[in-house]
Design a protein around this motif. Structure first.
Motif, PDB file in Angstrom:
ATOM      1  N   LEU A   1     -86.380 -61.474 -28.164  1.00  0.00           N
ATOM      2  CA  LEU A   1     -87.314 -61.344 -29.280  1.00  0.00           C
ATOM      3  C   LEU A   1     -88.628 -60.728 -28.816  1.00  0.00           C
ATOM      4  O   LEU A   1     -89.159 -59.813 -29.444  1.00  0.00           O
ATOM      5  CB  LEU A   1     -87.566 -62.706 -29.920  1.00  0.00           C
ATOM      6  CG  LEU A   1     -88.535 -62.755 -31.102  1.00  0.00           C
ATOM      7  CD1 LEU A   1     -87.968 -61.954 -32.272  1.00  0.00           C
ATOM      8  CD2 LEU A   1     -88.801 -64.195 -31.517  1.00  0.00           C
ATOM      9  N   ARG A   2     -89.142 -61.223 -27.700  1.00  0.00           N
ATOM     10  CA  ARG A   2     -90.390 -60.690 -27.144  1.00  0.00           C
ATOM     11  C   ARG A   2     -90.523 -61.155 -25.693  1.00  0.00           C
ATOM     12  O   ARG A   2     -89.797 -62.030 -25.234  1.00  0.00           O
ATOM     13  CB  ARG A   2     -91.604 -61.148 -27.953  1.00  0.00           C
ATOM     14  CG  ARG A   2     -91.873 -62.634 -27.922  1.00  0.00           C
ATOM     15  CD  ARG A   2     -93.111 -62.997 -28.740  1.00  0.00           C
ATOM     16  NE  ARG A   2     -93.402 -64.429 -28.673  1.00  0.00           N
ATOM     17  CZ  ARG A   2     -92.888 -65.335 -29.480  1.00  0.00           C
ATOM     18  NH1 ARG A   2     -92.027 -64.967 -30.419  1.00  0.00           N
ATOM     19  NH2 ARG A   2     -93.215 -66.609 -29.353  1.00  0.00           N
ATOM     20  N   VAL A   3     -91.499 -60.571 -25.013  1.00  0.00           N
ATOM     21  CA  VAL A   3     -91.821 -60.918 -23.634  1.00  0.00           C
ATOM     22  C   VAL A   3     -93.294 -61.285 -23.578  1.00  0.00           C
ATOM     23  O   VAL A   3     -94.140 -60.577 -24.144  1.00  0.00           O
ATOM     24  CB  VAL A   3     -91.523 -59.739 -22.683  1.00  0.00           C
ATOM     25  CG1 VAL A   3     -92.063 -60.021 -21.286  1.00  0.00           C
ATOM     26  CG2 VAL A   3     -90.031 -59.466 -22.625  1.00  0.00           C
ATOM     27  N   GLU A   4     -93.611 -62.382 -22.909  1.00  0.00           N
ATOM     28  CA  GLU A   4     -94.993 -62.823 -22.741  1.00  0.00           C
ATOM     29  C   GLU A   4     -95.308 -62.882 -21.248  1.00  0.00           C
ATOM     30  O   GLU A   4     -94.518 -63.407 -20.459  1.00  0.00           O
ATOM     31  CB  GLU A   4     -95.204 -64.201 -23.359  1.00  0.00           C
ATOM     32  CG  GLU A   4     -94.866 -64.283 -24.843  1.00  0.00           C
ATOM     33  CD  GLU A   4     -94.933 -65.693 -25.378  1.00  0.00           C
ATOM     34  OE1 GLU A   4     -94.835 -65.861 -26.609  1.00  0.00           O
ATOM     35  OE2 GLU A   4     -95.067 -66.649 -24.564  1.00  0.00           O
ATOM     36  N   VAL A   5     -96.456 -62.353 -20.865  1.00  0.00           N
ATOM     37  CA  VAL A   5     -96.882 -62.355 -19.469  1.00  0.00           C
ATOM     38  C   VAL A   5     -98.257 -63.000 -19.374  1.00  0.00           C
ATOM     39  O   VAL A   5     -99.169 -62.653 -20.135  1.00  0.00           O
ATOM     40  CB  VAL A   5     -96.930 -60.929 -18.888  1.00  0.00           C
ATOM     41  CG1 VAL A   5     -97.363 -60.966 -17.421  1.00  0.00           C
ATOM     42  CG2 VAL A   5     -95.579 -60.247 -19.019  1.00  0.00           C
ATOM     43  N   GLY A   6     -98.404 -63.956 -18.465  1.00  0.00           N
ATOM     44  CA  GLY A   6     -99.685 -64.624 -18.287  1.00  0.00           C
ATOM     45  C   GLY A   6     -99.757 -65.293 -16.934  1.00  0.00           C
ATOM     46  O   GLY A   6     -98.771 -65.315 -16.177  1.00  0.00           O
ATOM     47  N   PRO A   7    -100.901 -65.872 -16.578  1.00  0.00           N
ATOM     48  CA  PRO A   7    -101.035 -66.569 -15.288  1.00  0.00           C
ATOM     49  C   PRO A   7    -100.121 -67.790 -15.234  1.00  0.00           C
ATOM     50  O   PRO A   7     -99.811 -68.411 -16.251  1.00  0.00           O
ATOM     51  CB  PRO A   7    -102.512 -66.956 -15.258  1.00  0.00           C
ATOM     52  CG  PRO A   7    -102.958 -66.925 -16.678  1.00  0.00           C
ATOM     53  CD  PRO A   7    -102.147 -65.887 -17.359  1.00  0.00           C
TER      54      PRO A   7
ATOM     55  N   GLY B   1    -100.822 -71.346  -9.718  1.00  0.00           N
ATOM     56  CA  GLY B   1    -101.245 -70.500  -8.608  1.00  0.00           C
ATOM     57  C   GLY B   1    -100.614 -69.135  -8.605  1.00  0.00           C
ATOM     58  O   GLY B   1    -101.105 -68.229  -7.921  1.00  0.00           O
ATOM     59  N   ARG B   2     -99.527 -68.943  -9.351  1.00  0.00           N
ATOM     60  CA  ARG B   2     -98.924 -67.611  -9.412  1.00  0.00           C
ATOM     61  C   ARG B   2     -99.780 -66.719 -10.314  1.00  0.00           C
ATOM     62  O   ARG B   2    -100.161 -67.123 -11.407  1.00  0.00           O
ATOM     63  CB  ARG B   2     -97.505 -67.677  -9.960  1.00  0.00           C
ATOM     64  CG  ARG B   2     -96.482 -68.187  -8.951  1.00  0.00           C
ATOM     65  CD  ARG B   2     -95.081 -68.042  -9.512  1.00  0.00           C
ATOM     66  NE  ARG B   2     -94.072 -68.409  -8.536  1.00  0.00           N
ATOM     67  CZ  ARG B   2     -93.528 -67.566  -7.671  1.00  0.00           C
ATOM     68  NH1 ARG B   2     -93.929 -66.296  -7.677  1.00  0.00           N
ATOM     69  NH2 ARG B   2     -92.609 -67.954  -6.823  1.00  0.00           N
ATOM     70  N   PRO B   3    -100.079 -65.507  -9.879  1.00  0.00           N
ATOM     71  CA  PRO B   3    -100.932 -64.638 -10.699  1.00  0.00           C
ATOM     72  C   PRO B   3    -100.271 -64.218 -12.000  1.00  0.00           C
ATOM     73  O   PRO B   3    -100.955 -64.000 -13.002  1.00  0.00           O
ATOM     74  CB  PRO B   3    -101.195 -63.432  -9.793  1.00  0.00           C
ATOM     75  CG  PRO B   3    -100.055 -63.444  -8.812  1.00  0.00           C
ATOM     76  CD  PRO B   3     -99.708 -64.883  -8.597  1.00  0.00           C
ATOM     77  N   GLN B   4     -98.934 -64.087 -12.012  1.00  0.00           N
ATOM     78  CA  GLN B   4     -98.219 -63.680 -13.202  1.00  0.00           C
ATOM     79  C   GLN B   4     -96.899 -64.426 -13.332  1.00  0.00           C
ATOM     80  O   GLN B   4     -96.173 -64.579 -12.346  1.00  0.00           O
ATOM     81  CB  GLN B   4     -97.927 -62.173 -13.193  1.00  0.00           C
ATOM     82  CG  GLN B   4     -99.087 -61.280 -13.574  1.00  0.00           C
ATOM     83  CD  GLN B   4     -98.634 -59.847 -13.731  1.00  0.00           C
ATOM     84  OE1 GLN B   4     -97.788 -59.351 -12.991  1.00  0.00           O
ATOM     85  NE2 GLN B   4     -99.195 -59.153 -14.705  1.00  0.00           N
ATOM     86  N   VAL B   5     -96.597 -64.869 -14.530  1.00  0.00           N
ATOM     87  CA  VAL B   5     -95.290 -65.415 -14.872  1.00  0.00           C
ATOM     88  C   VAL B   5     -94.868 -64.794 -16.197  1.00  0.00           C
ATOM     89  O   VAL B   5     -95.694 -64.614 -17.102  1.00  0.00           O
ATOM     90  CB  VAL B   5     -95.320 -66.955 -14.978  1.00  0.00           C
ATOM     91  CG1 VAL B   5     -94.013 -67.496 -15.562  1.00  0.00           C
ATOM     92  CG2 VAL B   5     -95.552 -67.570 -13.600  1.00  0.00           C
ATOM     93  N   LEU B   6     -93.613 -64.447 -16.309  1.00  0.00           N
ATOM     94  CA  LEU B   6     -93.085 -63.812 -17.513  1.00  0.00           C
ATOM     95  C   LEU B   6     -92.237 -64.814 -18.278  1.00  0.00           C
ATOM     96  O   LEU B   6     -91.352 -65.461 -17.707  1.00  0.00           O
ATOM     97  CB  LEU B   6     -92.261 -62.583 -17.136  1.00  0.00           C
ATOM     98  CG  LEU B   6     -91.698 -61.717 -18.271  1.00  0.00           C
ATOM     99  CD1 LEU B   6     -91.640 -60.261 -17.828  1.00  0.00           C
ATOM    100  CD2 LEU B   6     -90.310 -62.189 -18.702  1.00  0.00           C
ATOM    101  N   ASN B   7     -92.521 -64.951 -19.565  1.00  0.00           N
ATOM    102  CA  ASN B   7     -91.744 -65.807 -20.453  1.00  0.00           C
ATOM    103  C   ASN B   7     -90.872 -64.927 -21.336  1.00  0.00           C
ATOM    104  O   ASN B   7     -91.371 -64.124 -22.128  1.00  0.00           O
ATOM    105  CB  ASN B   7     -92.669 -66.671 -21.315  1.00  0.00           C
ATOM    106  CG  ASN B   7     -91.889 -67.596 -22.236  1.00  0.00           C
ATOM    107  OD1 ASN B   7     -90.760 -67.985 -21.944  1.00  0.00           O
ATOM    108  ND2 ASN B   7     -92.485 -67.952 -23.363  1.00  0.00           N
ATOM    109  N   LEU B   8     -89.564 -65.077 -21.193  1.00  0.00           N
ATOM    110  CA  LEU B   8     -88.604 -64.309 -21.978  1.00  0.00           C
ATOM    111  C   LEU B   8     -88.247 -65.145 -23.208  1.00  0.00           C
ATOM    112  O   LEU B   8     -87.589 -66.180 -23.093  1.00  0.00           O
ATOM    113  CB  LEU B   8     -87.364 -64.017 -21.136  1.00  0.00           C
ATOM    114  CG  LEU B   8     -86.380 -62.984 -21.657  1.00  0.00           C
ATOM    115  CD1 LEU B   8     -86.997 -61.590 -21.598  1.00  0.00           C
ATOM    116  CD2 LEU B   8     -85.102 -63.023 -20.842  1.00  0.00           C
TER     117      LEU B   8
END
Length: 269
Positions: free
Chosen positions: A106-112, A122-129
């Motif tokens: 449906l969408r992709v979300e990217v955030g800290p 602590g991870r600079p980026q995590v992707l939520n599918l």
């Protein structure tokens, strides 16, 4: 020449410029600080599965994590599905993503990482599918054949099917991973420090590594990020190394050396 456009998005009091193919939807920063990419953003790339989509997210690099360690941040990778970490242990993160048809995204979300729980802190980026709730059956088939320098053709194939009914999602997959790696070369053995030749070897290695597997999962989605996950995986494989050496010592008769390693593996989760 392929036209490109730039999209200006407000984020954390500043401006973030995203490069996108002409005709793609403008992306927005979610109120939580996540950058959102709708499914239409990726249609120009003609993705076949979720892995193709993840690999097209601007500025994001997939980290599959460690499948050998559970419950630690370094093992989690940097992708979650519907806000939750994939529950399978034996299947790598990229394998799991490759089994999800692109039509389900449906969408992709990217955030800290702090936005996705302590495991990702602590991870600079995590992707939520984020997957849609569309029911029905979808599947993927992947088949390849490789020809090495010795002329041998090595085939392999993977097939998966995903069925959604109400709150339940079922996934079944099977495949045959097949690797053949012939190697040919020489070894020169000398003494130090004068580098006097002791032995010269002409060698040929034949390496075969193959595995057949079947895996499946059942997910029951609940309210408030609660749910039930059940996974299984069974595999059977073999690693075979055959080495032949023609040895030419500087002092002594020529000889032939041989090495054989044969391992059988069985795993079940």
């Amino acid at each position: 020449m392929k036209k490109r456009m730039r999209v200006c998005t407000a984020l954390a009091g500043g401006l973030l410029w995203l490069a996108a193919p002409a005709g793609a939807l403008a992306q927005e920063a979610a109120p939580s600080g996540r950058i959102v990419y709708e499914a239409d953003y990726f249609r120009g790339f003609a993705p076949s599965n979720a892995l193709d989509i993840v690999q097209r997210v601007p500025g994001f690099t997939l980290d599959v994590g460690s499948q050998e360690v559970r419950g630690f941040g370094q093992a989690a990778g940097n992708v979650v599905i519907n806000g939750a970490r994939p529950s399978s242990k034996s299947d790598t993160l990229d394998t799991i993503l490759a089994r999800i048809p692109a039509s389900r995204v449906l969408r992709v979300e990217v955030g800290p990482g702090d936005l996705f729980g302590a495991e990702y802190s602590g991870r600079p980026q995590v992707l939520n599918l984020v997957l849609n709730s569309t029911g029905g059956l979808a599947g993927t088939v992947d088949a390849t054949a490789r020809r090495d320098f010795s002329g041998q053709v090595t085939p392999e194939a993977n097939v998966s099917a995903l069925l959604r009914r109400g709150r339940s999602t079922f996934n079944v997959s099977g495949g045959y991973n097949n690797r053949h790696g012939p190697e040919e070369g020489t070894d020169t053995i000398v003494s130090l420090p004068d580098e006097t030749l002791l032995e010269f070897r002409r060698k040929y290695n034949d390496v075969r590594n193959h595995e057949g597997f079947v895996s499946g999962s059942w997910e029951l989605a609940g309210a408030d990020n609660r749910g039930v996950h059940l996974n299984f995986r069974a595999s059977r494989g073999r690693f075979l190394l055959e080495q032949a050496n023609a040895v030419f010592p500087s002092d002594g008769p020529d000889r032939n050396d041989a090495l054989l390693q044969d391992y059988h593996n069985r795993d079940f989760e």
